[in-house]
Design a protein around this motif. Sequence first.
Motif, PDB file in Angstrom:
ATOM      1  N   VAL A  49       0.855  -1.180   0.000  1.00  8.39           N
ATOM      2  CA  VAL A  49       0.000   0.000   0.000  1.00  8.39           C
ATOM      3  C   VAL A  49       0.894   1.234   0.000  1.00  8.39           C
ATOM      4  N   ILE A  50       0.613   2.155  -0.900  1.00 12.34           N
ATOM      5  CA  ILE A  50       1.344   3.423  -0.935  1.00 12.34           C
ATOM      6  C   ILE A  50       0.759   4.311   0.146  1.00 12.34           C
ATOM      7  N   ASP A  51       1.595   4.670   1.116  1.00 11.85           N
ATOM      8  CA  ASP A  51       1.138   5.497   2.235  1.00 11.85           C
ATOM      9  C   ASP A  51       0.993   6.955   1.840  1.00 11.85           C
ATOM     10  N   ILE A  79       7.820  11.239  -5.018  1.00 16.24           N
ATOM     11  CA  ILE A  79       8.383  10.132  -4.258  1.00 16.24           C
ATOM     12  C   ILE A  79       7.218   9.324  -3.694  1.00 16.24           C
ATOM     13  N   PHE A  80       7.222   8.032  -3.989  1.00 19.04           N
ATOM     14  CA  PHE A  80       6.192   7.113  -3.499  1.00 19.04           C
ATOM     15  C   PHE A  80       6.708   6.459  -2.228  1.00 19.04           C
ATOM     16  N   LEU A  81       5.993   6.671  -1.117  1.00 20.37           N
ATOM     17  CA  LEU A  81       6.398   6.142   0.190  1.00 20.37           C
ATOM     18  C   LEU A  81       5.493   4.983   0.576  1.00 20.37           C
ATOM     19  N   PHE A  82       6.106   3.899   1.015  1.00 19.27           N
ATOM     20  CA  PHE A  82       5.356   2.693   1.363  1.00 19.27           C
ATOM     21  C   PHE A  82       6.191   1.849   2.313  1.00 19.27           C
ATOM     22  N   CYS A  83       5.583   0.814   2.850  1.00 22.27           N
ATOM     23  CA  CYS A  83       6.278  -0.098   3.743  1.00 22.27           C
ATOM     24  C   CYS A  83       5.810  -1.512   3.427  1.00 22.27           C
ATOM     25  N   SER A  84       6.578  -2.484   3.831  1.00 25.89           N
ATOM     26  CA  SER A  84       6.213  -3.889   3.708  1.00 25.89           C
ATOM     27  C   SER A  84       6.256  -4.496   5.094  1.00 25.89           C
ATOM     28  N   ALA A  85       5.138  -5.016   5.562  1.00 28.48           N
ATOM     29  CA  ALA A  85       5.109  -5.617   6.898  1.00 28.48           C
ATOM     30  C   ALA A  85       6.089  -6.775   6.995  1.00 28.48           C
TER      31      ALA A  85
END
Length: 144
Positions: A49-51, A79-85
Amino acid sequence: MKHSILAATFGAMLCTPAVANEAFTYAFDGSFDDATFAVESAIVGQGLVIDYVSHVGEMLNRTGADVGSDTMIFSQADIFLFCSAVVSRQVMEADPMNITYCPYGIFVMETDDGVTVGHKDYPEGSMQAVEDLMQQIVAEAVGN
């Protein structure tokens, strides 16, 4: 400096990433809008998911005169910010201080030289899983 420019040029010619200013950069053969769509699609395609999307180029262009500059750095830049659990847990279990790298960002920028997609070069060791994820997403976005 000269070595970095040669490395970046040679890397772009081979369609492999170039490391410049501690970032991996890839030339994108297409428009800025096509590149942002490709990056967004590649991130979402990984089940992520892109935050937030930071519109850095728009902000710099809008505020240049306010800070006494008439230099246009980017035509456009996001800038696309996201995370991976999964990946974040892996790297933070290895070293809780890896929190300093989260969220992860992939940038798209357009300059007089064209459209570039890239991400920062993460440190060796426990952050390799993030670097691998970023390389995979960007390679898909640029069509490698």
